[in-house]
Scaffold this active site. Sequence first.
Site, mmCIF file in Angstrom:
data_model
loop_
_atom_site.group_PDB
_atom_site.id
_atom_site.type_symbol
_atom_site.label_atom_id
_atom_site.label_comp_id
_atom_site.label_asym_id
_atom_site.label_seq_id
_atom_site.Cartn_x
_atom_site.Cartn_y
_atom_site.Cartn_z
ATOM 1 N N ASP A 10 8.173 32.162 8.969
ATOM 2 C CA ASP A 10 9.250 32.873 8.266
ATOM 3 C C ASP A 10 9.833 31.957 7.200
ATOM 4 O O ASP A 10 10.165 30.796 7.494
ATOM 5 C CB ASP A 10 10.363 33.273 9.235
ATOM 6 C CG ASP A 10 9.899 34.280 10.281
ATOM 7 O OD1 ASP A 10 8.741 34.726 10.192
ATOM 8 O OD2 ASP A 10 10.692 34.604 11.177
ATOM 9 N N ASP A 135 11.011 48.337 13.611
ATOM 10 C CA ASP A 135 11.990 47.468 14.257
ATOM 11 C C ASP A 135 13.002 48.357 14.964
ATOM 12 O O ASP A 135 13.591 49.246 14.341
ATOM 13 C CB ASP A 135 12.701 46.593 13.225
ATOM 14 C CG ASP A 135 11.722 45.737 12.420
ATOM 15 O OD1 ASP A 135 10.590 45.553 12.891
ATOM 16 O OD2 ASP A 135 12.106 45.258 11.344
#
Length: 245
Positions: A10, A135
């Site tokens: 990330d 998500d």
Amino acid sequence: MVFEVIPAVDMRGGKCVQLVQGVPGSEIVSLDNPVEVALDWVRKGAKTLHLVDLDGAIEGERKNAPIIEKIVSACQKKGVRIQVGGGIRSFEDAASLLELGVSRAILGTAALQNPALVKQLSNAFGGESVTVALDAKNGKISIKGWTEECSQTPVEMGRTFEELGAGSLLFTNIDTEGLMKGVNPVPTKELVESVSIPVIASGGVSSLQDLQALKKTGASGVVVGSALYTGRFTLEAAIETIQHE
């Protein structure tokens, strides 16, 4: 189908970071060289890497694109697959990544706001190149860097995107993500059983037992971030564990 452990890289502000619950400023890991981090996971046995441009996910601008290009270039030579998400808002964004050599472009907010984009990309590049990120928080889909909740469930949206041509789904359980308190395999299992395309799990993995629990759901793989970066277990141990499960 081989269950795969996929390390997450990330990126925010040019660094490799791990956030708690996706909240900016909650970094528990911050490393200066994402390219070297990525290549280190490859050296340790990763066959696929999960790259996320957090600046892109949160602000809609893919600021870490040059770093992603370097990682893709280096990994292509080693036969490592790259999946990329974060800030992919248009056909052009996704196309530029796929033409660069990315294996899967991950669409989140863009897919939910413009489902036709999934069909357009799968027609142009093949479904296997298109992953939709679902998500979920409290059983409902969340978008825009987890700042907005929708009324739909992961199962409803998973079926929709499968029909539109998505080749895989990336399911993140926000309720457990980044907390290092273990996984809840039930929502992942529900999604896996509702669609026929591969589902990659994500969120909350903190032990080798969590990997085993997610493998039993029928998921095709799991993205792991904080647990690897904070030394809960090594990638080598993770790979060995799922191979002998």
